[in-house]
Design a protein around this motif. Structure first.
Motif, PDB file in Angstrom:
ATOM      1  N   VAL A  95       0.732  -1.419   0.131  1.00 30.77           N
ATOM      2  CA  VAL A  95      -0.013   0.029  -0.059  1.00 30.77           C
ATOM      3  C   VAL A  95       0.870   1.331   0.036  1.00 30.77           C
ATOM      4  CG1 VAL A  95      -1.615   1.313   1.352  1.00 30.77           C
ATOM      5  CG2 VAL A  95      -1.944  -1.198   1.038  1.00 30.77           C
ATOM      6  N   ARG A  96       0.588   1.838  -1.181  1.00 33.66           N
ATOM      7  CA  ARG A  96       1.452   3.491  -0.976  1.00 33.66           C
ATOM      8  C   ARG A  96       0.534   4.436  -1.873  1.00 33.66           C
ATOM      9  NH1 ARG A  96       4.184   4.196  -5.928  1.00 33.66           N
ATOM     10  NH2 ARG A  96       3.999   2.358  -7.404  1.00 33.66           N
ATOM     11  N   VAL A  97       0.767   5.614  -1.375  1.00 33.74           N
ATOM     12  CA  VAL A  97      -0.064   6.774  -1.945  1.00 33.74           C
ATOM     13  C   VAL A  97       0.904   7.702  -2.569  1.00 33.74           C
ATOM     14  CG1 VAL A  97      -1.417   8.533  -1.369  1.00 33.74           C
ATOM     15  CG2 VAL A  97      -1.570   6.651   0.004  1.00 33.74           C
ATOM     16  N   ASN A 104      -4.289  15.268  -7.981  1.00 31.65           N
ATOM     17  CA  ASN A 104      -4.570  13.879  -7.816  1.00 31.65           C
ATOM     18  C   ASN A 104      -3.939  13.100  -7.288  1.00 31.65           C
ATOM     19  OD1 ASN A 104      -6.756  13.533 -10.197  1.00 31.65           O
ATOM     20  ND2 ASN A 104      -5.224  14.706 -11.361  1.00 31.65           N
ATOM     21  N   VAL A 105      -4.646  12.065  -6.284  1.00 31.52           N
ATOM     22  CA  VAL A 105      -3.689  11.125  -5.468  1.00 31.52           C
ATOM     23  C   VAL A 105      -4.136   9.733  -5.759  1.00 31.52           C
ATOM     24  CG1 VAL A 105      -3.894  10.154  -3.229  1.00 31.52           C
ATOM     25  CG2 VAL A 105      -3.875  12.620  -3.626  1.00 31.52           C
ATOM     26  N   THR A 106      -3.303   8.885  -6.168  1.00 31.15           N
ATOM     27  CA  THR A 106      -3.305   7.562  -6.404  1.00 31.15           C
ATOM     28  C   THR A 106      -2.944   6.616  -5.454  1.00 31.15           C
ATOM     29  OG1 THR A 106      -2.938   7.993  -8.670  1.00 31.15           O
ATOM     30  CG2 THR A 106      -2.801   5.734  -8.053  1.00 31.15           C
ATOM     31  N   VAL A 107      -3.728   5.547  -4.910  1.00 31.20           N
ATOM     32  CA  VAL A 107      -3.539   4.700  -3.939  1.00 31.20           C
ATOM     33  C   VAL A 107      -3.342   3.271  -4.489  1.00 31.20           C
ATOM     34  CG1 VAL A 107      -4.233   3.543  -1.690  1.00 31.20           C
ATOM     35  CG2 VAL A 107      -4.786   5.860  -2.403  1.00 31.20           C
ATOM     36  N   ARG A 122      -4.246   8.738   5.941  1.00 28.85           N
ATOM     37  CA  ARG A 122      -3.929   9.329   6.942  1.00 28.85           C
ATOM     38  C   ARG A 122      -2.544   9.935   6.877  1.00 28.85           C
ATOM     39  NH1 ARG A 122      -8.078   5.945   9.393  1.00 28.85           N
ATOM     40  NH2 ARG A 122      -6.564   4.317  10.183  1.00 28.85           N
ATOM     41  N   ARG A 123      -1.625   8.804   6.503  1.00 30.29           N
ATOM     42  CA  ARG A 123      -0.082   9.388   6.623  1.00 30.29           C
ATOM     43  C   ARG A 123       0.040  10.845   5.338  1.00 30.29           C
ATOM     44  NH1 ARG A 123       0.793   3.701   7.095  1.00 30.29           N
ATOM     45  NH2 ARG A 123       1.049   3.582   4.985  1.00 30.29           N
ATOM     46  N   TRP A 124      -0.616  10.381   4.160  1.00 28.28           N
ATOM     47  CA  TRP A 124      -0.644  11.232   3.355  1.00 28.28           C
ATOM     48  C   TRP A 124      -1.073  12.814   3.824  1.00 28.28           C
ATOM     49  CZ3 TRP A 124      -3.728  15.018   0.975  1.00 28.28           C
ATOM     50  CH2 TRP A 124      -3.234  15.475  -0.194  1.00 28.28           C
ATOM     51  N   LEU A 125      -2.450  12.612   4.511  1.00 30.36           N
ATOM     52  CA  LEU A 125      -2.799  13.880   5.148  1.00 30.36           C
ATOM     53  C   LEU A 125      -1.812  14.617   6.158  1.00 30.36           C
ATOM     54  CD1 LEU A 125      -6.815  12.851   5.924  1.00 30.36           C
ATOM     55  CD2 LEU A 125      -5.808  14.505   4.509  1.00 30.36           C
ATOM     56  N   LEU A 171       0.424  19.720  16.460  1.00 30.13           N
ATOM     57  CA  LEU A 171      -0.992  20.213  15.642  1.00 30.13           C
ATOM     58  C   LEU A 171      -1.795  19.026  15.133  1.00 30.13           C
ATOM     59  CD1 LEU A 171       0.201  23.291  13.990  1.00 30.13           C
ATOM     60  CD2 LEU A 171      -0.841  23.209  16.141  1.00 30.13           C
ATOM     61  N   ASN A 172      -2.831  18.819  15.018  1.00 31.39           N
ATOM     62  CA  ASN A 172      -3.638  17.692  14.398  1.00 31.39           C
ATOM     63  C   ASN A 172      -3.784  17.960  13.066  1.00 31.39           C
ATOM     64  OD1 ASN A 172      -5.642  15.369  13.832  1.00 31.39           O
ATOM     65  ND2 ASN A 172      -6.437  15.941  15.960  1.00 31.39           N
ATOM     66  N   TYR A 173      -3.401  16.746  12.206  1.00 32.43           N
ATOM     67  CA  TYR A 173      -3.417  16.899  10.834  1.00 32.43           C
ATOM     68  C   TYR A 173      -4.980  17.066  10.330  1.00 32.43           C
ATOM     69  CZ  TYR A 173      -4.550  12.009  10.699  1.00 32.43           C
ATOM     70  OH  TYR A 173      -5.235  10.854  10.762  1.00 32.43           O
TER      71      TYR A 173
END
Length: 235
Positions: A95-97, A104-107, A122-125, A171-173
């Motif tokens: 799994v990678r983003v 555009n984001v691809t997973v 969530r890591r991307w965020l 800080l919260n993402y």
């Protein structure tokens, strides 16, 4: 038989009143101010028992269908962005983003672990939040004359941000899902803790120097958890 409700207890030196936060996955979180007795907590929960039960059952019934547990887009009001999410299923893929052009984001995933896809998003965020929030902290630190040691980007369940005694800002993402005015206020709030760690009158006087509408914004911030998409909080 009705499904049992899970209760989680957290004492908070910053909380002023007893609070209850309910999610269909973690159950009920009870935030307890310092020096609040067990008797008072039990009485509080007894008074609100029916509301807690009914709210939890309603949220469980409204849990997203399987087709809605992964987002088709990431709408981030804090920075005025809307990212389209594409999913590419490949046997054996880790799994990678990846971030492409035109927001555009691809997973990439193997289709076997939906939770792993959410964790990757969530890591991307979190990475996007660091790019967006750190420059804003730097600008507001100059405005307020504040000096912090470092900034952490985290995914707290019940705090938008915090400031430690060693001058570390957390800080919260999930702030990315809020309007810019609320994000600005939260940062000012935490920077003000560099001068006054508690929530005394002196602290709020510091906040008011840079945000005169802090009362309205603080109340709005407390209600803003509903702006966080359901999938973000799912395991």
């Amino acid at each position: 038989m009705a499904e049992p409700i899970s209760y989680n207890w957290r004492r908070s030196p910053r909380a002023k009143v007893l609070q209850v936060r309910i999610t269909p996955w973690q159950g009920v979180e009870v935030v307890i101010p310092r020096h609040t007795s067990h008797e008072r907590v039990r009485a509080f929960l007894t008074r609100h028992r029916n509301w807690i039960r009914d709210t939890w059952r309603r949220l469980r019934s409204e849990m997203p269908d399987p087709d809605q547990r992964l987002p088709a887009s990431l709408v981030l009001p804090a920075c005025g962005e809307r990212w389209r999410v594409r999913y590419q299923r490949r046997p054996g893929a880790q799994v990678r983003v990846t971030t492409g052009k035109g927001q555009n984001v691809t997973v990439f995933h193997d289709g076997r672990d939906e939770s792993a896809v959410r964790r990757a998003l969530r890591r991307w965020l979190a990475a996007r939040a660091r790019s967006v929030l750190v420059p804003r902290v730097e600008r507001l630190a100059r405005l307020t004359g504040s000096e912090y040691r470092k900034i952490q980007i985290r995914g707290q369940r019940s705090r938008w941000g915090s400031c430690s005694s060693n001058r570390t800002l957390s800080l919260n993402y999930k702030l990315l899902f809020l309007e810019p005015a609320l994000v600005r206020y939260l940062i000012i709030h935490e920077l003000s803790h560099l001068r006054v760690l508690d929530h005394s009158t002196r602290f709020w006087n510091v906040v008011a120097q840079f945000e005169p509408h802090w009362r309205r914004l603080d109340a709005a911030l407390g209600e803003s958890w509903r702006e966080v998409p359901a999938w973000v909080e799912m395991p």
